[in-house]
Design a protein around this motif. Structure first.
Motif, PDB file in Angstrom:
ATOM      1  N   TYR A  91     -11.600  61.603  19.569  1.00  0.00           N
ATOM      2  CA  TYR A  91     -10.360  61.814  20.197  1.00  0.00           C
ATOM      3  C   TYR A  91      -9.811  60.418  21.253  1.00  0.00           C
ATOM      4  O   TYR A  91      -8.606  60.084  21.163  1.00  0.00           O
ATOM      5  N   SER A  92     -10.853  59.928  21.436  1.00  0.00           N
ATOM      6  CA  SER A  92     -10.616  58.885  22.581  1.00  0.00           C
ATOM      7  C   SER A  92      -9.784  57.672  21.875  1.00  0.00           C
ATOM      8  O   SER A  92      -9.086  56.942  22.610  1.00  0.00           O
ATOM      9  N   ARG A  93     -10.199  57.520  20.860  1.00  0.00           N
ATOM     10  CA  ARG A  93      -9.927  56.365  19.973  1.00  0.00           C
ATOM     11  C   ARG A  93      -8.365  56.485  19.908  1.00  0.00           C
ATOM     12  O   ARG A  93      -7.459  55.813  20.280  1.00  0.00           O
ATOM     13  N   TYR A  94      -7.680  57.640  19.421  1.00  0.00           N
ATOM     14  CA  TYR A  94      -6.380  57.966  18.985  1.00  0.00           C
ATOM     15  C   TYR A  94      -5.463  58.105  20.448  1.00  0.00           C
ATOM     16  O   TYR A  94      -4.539  57.826  20.435  1.00  0.00           O
ATOM     17  N   GLY A 146      -8.496  70.354  17.187  1.00  0.00           N
ATOM     18  CA  GLY A 146      -9.099  69.247  17.981  1.00  0.00           C
ATOM     19  C   GLY A 146      -7.817  68.207  18.482  1.00  0.00           C
ATOM     20  O   GLY A 146      -6.691  68.590  18.268  1.00  0.00           O
ATOM     21  N   MET A 147      -8.077  66.884  19.015  1.00  0.00           N
ATOM     22  CA  MET A 147      -7.129  66.046  19.307  1.00  0.00           C
ATOM     23  C   MET A 147      -6.221  66.545  20.179  1.00  0.00           C
ATOM     24  O   MET A 147      -5.050  66.022  20.164  1.00  0.00           O
ATOM     25  N   GLY A 148      -6.576  67.274  21.234  1.00  0.00           N
ATOM     26  CA  GLY A 148      -5.966  67.928  22.239  1.00  0.00           C
ATOM     27  C   GLY A 148      -4.811  68.926  21.541  1.00  0.00           C
ATOM     28  O   GLY A 148      -3.795  69.247  22.542  1.00  0.00           O
ATOM     29  N   ALA A 149      -4.956  69.566  20.452  1.00  0.00           N
ATOM     30  CA  ALA A 149      -3.864  70.472  19.827  1.00  0.00           C
ATOM     31  C   ALA A 149      -3.904  71.733  21.036  1.00  0.00           C
ATOM     32  O   ALA A 149      -2.696  72.102  21.117  1.00  0.00           O
ATOM     33  N   THR A 150      -4.978  72.058  21.327  1.00  0.00           N
ATOM     34  CA  THR A 150      -4.724  73.218  22.224  1.00  0.00           C
ATOM     35  C   THR A 150      -4.276  73.244  23.491  1.00  0.00           C
ATOM     36  O   THR A 150      -3.872  74.122  24.243  1.00  0.00           O
ATOM     37  N   TRP A 151      -4.238  71.880  23.981  1.00  0.00           N
ATOM     38  CA  TRP A 151      -3.423  71.532  25.236  1.00  0.00           C
ATOM     39  C   TRP A 151      -1.955  71.121  24.977  1.00  0.00           C
ATOM     40  O   TRP A 151      -0.957  71.449  25.647  1.00  0.00           O
ATOM     41  N   LEU A 152      -1.818  70.169  23.987  1.00  0.00           N
ATOM     42  CA  LEU A 152      -0.704  69.364  23.881  1.00  0.00           C
ATOM     43  C   LEU A 152       0.423  70.316  23.256  1.00  0.00           C
ATOM     44  O   LEU A 152       1.629  70.330  23.527  1.00  0.00           O
ATOM     45  N   VAL A 153       0.173  71.339  22.095  1.00  0.00           N
ATOM     46  CA  VAL A 153       0.903  71.998  21.530  1.00  0.00           C
ATOM     47  C   VAL A 153       1.647  73.318  22.504  1.00  0.00           C
ATOM     48  O   VAL A 153       2.854  73.366  22.562  1.00  0.00           O
TER      49      VAL A 153
END
Length: 263
Positions: A91-94, A146-153
């Motif tokens: 996650y941190s990479r992207y 993942g990749m922050g989906a549950t927070w960003l969306v």
């Protein structure tokens, strides 16, 4: 000036840096190597005072097809703890795109699927092709988002619509993405990158100290995002140990509907 590194193109003109995910043969699928290249470019740009805005795009008419399926298969072979630690670093990479001190604009052409769409949502603004192929399809693979989906969306759409998009994994296009609040504008595919660059150029013409300060003030709640990422990594690690993920990956490779057993 255009500079190429493994996996990423950098073009700098008029105070606007354009970063292009450059693995068109695999539709810019998200691998650790591509993430490393993006993170390196972000680090390179962070210290440059001549960069006043950044556009993030994908090569070959595709933003990103999402997580690399071969990588997901490999993660099924490791321990849950190893998978959890790997995912946090992945996650941190992207999401290093969040570390840029200047405004960021995603130019989304073609497909932006799963984690690929999440990276676009991590930018401050998103200009998207009207006919873009979009989905948050984690559950259709048997994988926790993942990749922050549950927070960003939910941040962009509100909790009820986020639940619908994440729980169904359904596809939608750029026009609907604007209606949902996931994108700022939808354009014809031939104009998406031009419009994103025009927006970034307009921002870059403003006072840089004020712009950077405003970027910081409007920035995401990083603590909240980090908590979400920690839970996503834990739950994705659990998914890797499930037979459902194996079925989801096999179904995707065979282009057939999955039959999940809940195991």
């Amino acid at each position: 000036m255009t500079v190429q590194a493994t996996g990423v193109l950098l073009d700098l003109e008029g105070g606007v840096a354009t970063l292009t995910l450059n693995d068109a043969a695999r539709r810019n699928a998200m691998t650790p190597e591509l993430g490393d290249a993006l993170r390196a470019r972000v680090e390179e740009l962070r210290g440059r005072e001549d960069v006043r805005a950044v556009v993030l795009a994908g090569a070959g008419g595709t933003f990103s097809a999402g997580g690399d399926l071969q990588m997901l298969e490999r993660l099924r072979q490791v321990s849950s703890e190893e998978a959890r630690v790997f995912m946090l670093d992945f996650y941190s990479r992207y999401l290093s795109i969040l570390d840029l001190p200047v405004p960021t604009v995603a130019a989304v052409e073609g497909a932006a699927i799963g984690a690929g769409l999440c990276v676009a949502l991590a930018c401050d603004m998103c200009i998207i092709s009207e006919d873009a192929k979009l989905a948050l399809n984690f559950v259709q693979l048997g994988l926790h988002p993942g990749m922050g989906a549950t927070w960003l969306v939910p941040l962009r759409t509100g909790p009820q619509r986020a639940a619908e998009l994440l729980l169904t994994g359904r596809r939608f296009d750029g026009r609907e993405a604007v209606r949902l609040g996931l994108a700022l504008e939808a354009t014809p595919a031939t104009e998406t990158r031009t419009r994103a660059r025009a927006l970034a150029t307009g921002i870059a013409s403003n006072a840089p100290l004020a712009t950077r300060g405003l970027k910081q003030r409007l920035g995401l709640d990083r603590a909240g995002l980090h908590r979400a990422l920690a839970e996503e990594a834990r739950l994705q690690a659990e998914s890797y140990g499930s037979s459902d993920l194996g079925e989801g990956l096999a179904a995707a490779a065979a282009r057939r509907p999955p039959v999940f057993q809940g195991r």
